[in-house]
Design a protein around this motif. Structure first.
Motif, PDB file in Angstrom:
ATOM      1  N   LEU A  38      -6.248   7.212   5.656  1.00 10.97           N
ATOM      2  CA  LEU A  38      -6.349   5.191   6.503  1.00 10.97           C
ATOM      3  C   LEU A  38      -6.164   4.707   5.152  1.00 10.97           C
ATOM      4  O   LEU A  38      -6.849   5.343   3.727  1.00 10.97           O
ATOM      5  CB  LEU A  38      -7.563   4.909   6.798  1.00 10.97           C
ATOM      6  CG  LEU A  38      -7.957   3.475   7.425  1.00 10.97           C
ATOM      7  CD1 LEU A  38      -6.594   2.906   8.277  1.00 10.97           C
ATOM      8  CD2 LEU A  38      -9.086   3.016   7.762  1.00 10.97           C
TER       9      LEU A  38
ATOM     10  N   GLY B 104      -6.019  -7.383   2.860  1.00 10.61           N
ATOM     11  CA  GLY B 104      -5.935  -7.029   3.943  1.00 10.61           C
ATOM     12  C   GLY B 104      -5.317  -6.380   4.377  1.00 10.61           C
ATOM     13  O   GLY B 104      -6.150  -6.041   5.970  1.00 10.61           O
TER      14      GLY B 104
ATOM     15  N   GLU C  64      -2.082   3.579   8.891  1.00  7.91           N
ATOM     16  CA  GLU C  64      -2.617   5.089   9.380  1.00  7.91           C
ATOM     17  C   GLU C  64      -2.074   5.522   8.775  1.00  7.91           C
ATOM     18  O   GLU C  64      -0.597   5.771  10.015  1.00  7.91           O
ATOM     19  CB  GLU C  64      -3.587   5.333  10.100  1.00  7.91           C
ATOM     20  CG  GLU C  64      -4.085   6.108  10.348  1.00  7.91           C
ATOM     21  CD  GLU C  64      -5.520   5.740  12.220  1.00  7.91           C
ATOM     22  OE1 GLU C  64      -5.121   5.330  11.404  1.00  7.91           O
ATOM     23  OE2 GLU C  64      -6.234   7.230  11.724  1.00  7.91           O
TER      24      GLU C  64
ATOM     25  N   GLU D 120      -3.687  -2.920   6.124  1.00  4.29           N
ATOM     26  CA  GLU D 120      -4.111  -1.230   5.906  1.00  4.29           C
ATOM     27  C   GLU D 120      -3.205  -0.223   6.960  1.00  4.29           C
ATOM     28  O   GLU D 120      -2.355  -0.938   7.318  1.00  4.29           O
ATOM     29  CB  GLU D 120      -5.642  -0.925   6.839  1.00  4.29           C
ATOM     30  CG  GLU D 120      -5.335  -1.339   7.391  1.00  4.29           C
ATOM     31  CD  GLU D 120      -7.231  -1.112   8.450  1.00  4.29           C
ATOM     32  OE1 GLU D 120      -8.375  -1.346   7.527  1.00  4.29           O
ATOM     33  OE2 GLU D 120      -7.261  -0.986   9.605  1.00  4.29           O
TER      34      GLU D 120
ATOM     35  N   LEU E   9       0.839  -1.100  -0.165  1.00  2.00           N
ATOM     36  CA  LEU E   9       0.043   0.040   0.032  1.00  2.00           C
ATOM     37  C   LEU E   9       0.828   1.493   0.391  1.00  2.00           C
ATOM     38  O   LEU E   9       2.432   1.191   0.034  1.00  2.00           O
ATOM     39  CB  LEU E   9      -1.001   0.110   1.172  1.00  2.00           C
ATOM     40  CG  LEU E   9       0.221  -0.141   3.021  1.00  2.00           C
ATOM     41  CD1 LEU E   9       0.353   1.214   2.909  1.00  2.00           C
ATOM     42  CD2 LEU E   9      -2.062  -0.280   3.631  1.00  2.00           C
TER      43      LEU E   9
ATOM     44  N   LYS F 274      -3.023  -5.552  10.190  1.00  2.00           N
ATOM     45  CA  LYS F 274      -4.004  -6.445   9.256  1.00  2.00           C
ATOM     46  C   LYS F 274      -4.993  -6.853  10.533  1.00  2.00           C
ATOM     47  O   LYS F 274      -4.704  -7.878  11.748  1.00  2.00           O
ATOM     48  CB  LYS F 274      -3.685  -7.625   8.871  1.00  2.00           C
ATOM     49  CG  LYS F 274      -3.837  -8.546   8.233  1.00  2.00           C
ATOM     50  CD  LYS F 274      -3.490  -9.316   7.175  1.00  2.00           C
ATOM     51  CE  LYS F 274      -4.509 -10.085   6.509  1.00  2.00           C
ATOM     52  NZ  LYS F 274      -3.394 -11.185   5.260  1.00  2.00           N
TER      53      LYS F 274
ATOM     54  N   TYR G  97       0.853   5.274   0.528  1.00  4.38           N
ATOM     55  CA  TYR G  97      -0.073   6.677   1.188  1.00  4.38           C
ATOM     56  C   TYR G  97       1.001   8.100  -0.029  1.00  4.38           C
ATOM     57  O   TYR G  97       2.182   8.070   0.722  1.00  4.38           O
ATOM     58  CB  TYR G  97       0.260   7.509   2.687  1.00  4.38           C
ATOM     59  CG  TYR G  97      -0.403   8.162   2.918  1.00  4.38           C
ATOM     60  CD1 TYR G  97       0.766  10.220   3.317  1.00  4.38           C
ATOM     61  CD2 TYR G  97      -1.748   8.724   2.688  1.00  4.38           C
ATOM     62  CE1 TYR G  97       0.054  11.101   3.337  1.00  4.38           C
ATOM     63  CE2 TYR G  97      -2.410  10.517   3.048  1.00  4.38           C
ATOM     64  CZ  TYR G  97      -1.468  11.364   3.365  1.00  4.38           C
ATOM     65  OH  TYR G  97      -1.804  12.505   3.434  1.00  4.38           O
TER      66      TYR G  97
ATOM     67  N   LYS H 256      -6.233   1.690   2.242  1.00  2.00           N
ATOM     68  CA  LYS H 256      -5.833  -0.161   2.187  1.00  2.00           C
ATOM     69  C   LYS H 256      -5.434  -0.327   1.413  1.00  2.00           C
ATOM     70  O   LYS H 256      -5.379   0.238   0.389  1.00  2.00           O
ATOM     71  CB  LYS H 256      -7.482  -0.465   2.494  1.00  2.00           C
ATOM     72  CG  LYS H 256      -8.540   0.008   3.334  1.00  2.00           C
ATOM     73  CD  LYS H 256     -10.220  -0.261   3.694  1.00  2.00           C
ATOM     74  CE  LYS H 256     -10.372   0.195   5.045  1.00  2.00           C
ATOM     75  NZ  LYS H 256     -10.003  -0.298   6.173  1.00  2.00           N
ATOM     76  N   GLY H 257      -4.374  -1.706   1.411  1.00  2.00           N
ATOM     77  CA  GLY H 257      -4.102  -2.411   0.528  1.00  2.00           C
ATOM     78  C   GLY H 257      -4.069  -3.428   0.330  1.00  2.00           C
ATOM     79  O   GLY H 257      -5.027  -4.412   0.452  1.00  2.00           O
TER      80      GLY H 257
END
Lengths: 113, 113
Positions: B56, B62, B66, B64, B48, B78, B50, B58-59
Motif C-alpha cells: 500500500l 490524498g 495498492e 494511494e 506515487l 482516493k 511502488y 501513499k502519495g
C-alpha cells in the motif's frame, strides 16, 4: 529552484522544415529522455541518454535526432523525415541511482502547418 | 518487455465521491510501478511509486495505490475527490533492472459538482 525547462512552449513549423526543441535540467541528473504524446496514445519514448556523448533510440526514433554534448542539455530535432510531427513533446530526466523515477518538463506543443 | 493497460479511458465522478483508476501490468520480471498526473498543457507530476516493501503506497494529494502481484494490478484510489483532481492520470511500469518507463494510454478523470 531545480527543475527541467523546455522551450518554446508552442512551436509552429512549415512542412519540410527541421525544428529543434530545447530541454535543460539543473537537477544534476545523469539520464535524460524525450517522449512524444498524442491524444489517447499515452507517452512513447523517442530517444534517451544515460551519459554525456551517448544516446539510444527509443520506440519511435525515426524522423528525430538528438545530441548530448552537456549533462544539462538534451535537444531534440524533428526533421522533415518525420511524417506526422504535430504532437506534444515531453522531456524527462532521472538520477543514475534511480533510473526509473523520471521527472518531467512542462512540454512543447509542436504544430506543423 | 513490460506493458501497462489502463482499463478506463474516462472516469466521470461527482465531487467528494470516492474514485478508483484501474491499472494492470504485464511483466516476466520484477517491476517498479508509478502513477503520474498531468494537468492540461503541462508536464507529468509523480503522484506515487511502488519500488518494494509495503504494497500500500501513499502519495501526494490524498491518493494511494495498492500493488497486487497475484492480480498484476496497481489501482489508484482516493476516498473523496475535489474539482481540482480533474486531470489525466498515467500508470507506468519498468523492470527494476532497466531504464525505460512504459506508460499506459491514460485515464481522464472528470470531477463535477
Amino acid at each position: 529552484d531545480g527543475g527541467i525547462t523546455q522551450s518554446p512552449k508552442y512551436l509552429f513549423r512549415k512542412e519540410g522544415q527541421n525544428v529543434t526543441l530545447s530541454c535543460e535540467q539543473n537537477l544534476n541528473h545523469d539520464a535524460m529522455y524525450w517522449y512524444r504524446q498524442d491524444p489517447g496514445q499515452g507517452l512513447r519514448l523517442i530517444y534517451y541518454s544515460q551519459i554525456v556523448n551517448d544516446f539510444q533510440k527509443g520506440d519511435i526514433a525515426e524522423g528525430y535526432s538528438v545530441s548530448r554534448e552537456k549533462k544539462e542539455s538534451f535537444p531534440l530535432t524533428v526533421t522533415s523525415a518525420q511524417k506526422n510531427p504535430t504532437a506534444f513533446y515531453l522531456c524527462a530526466s532521472s538520477m543514475r541511482s534511480s533510473y526509473n523515477e523520471q521527472f518531467f518538463g512542462p512540454g512543447t506543443r509542436l504544430t506543423v502547418l | 518487455a513490460q506493458s501497462v493497460t489502463q482499463l478506463d479511458s474516462q472516469v466521470p465522478v461527482f465531487e467528494e465521491a470516492p474514485v478508483e483508476l484501474r491499472c494492470n501490468y504485464s511483466s516476466s520480471v520484477s517491476v517498479y510501478l508509478f502513477w503520474y498526473v498531468q494537468y492540461p498543457n503541462q508536464g507529468l507530476q509523480l503522484l506515487l511509486k511502488y519500488l518494494s516493501g509495503s504494497t500500500l503506497v501513499k502519495g501526494i494529494n490524498g491518493f494511494e495505490a495498492e500493488f497486487n502481484k497475484s492480480q498484476t494490478s496497481f489501482h489508484l484510489r482516493k476516498p473523496s475527490v475535489h474539482i481540482s483532481d480533474t486531470a489525466e492520470y498515467f500508470c507506468a511500469v519498468s523492470a527494476n533492472s532497466g531504464y525505460a518507463l512504459n506508460f499506459g494510454k491514460g485515464t481522464s478523470l472528470l470531477v463535477t459538482p
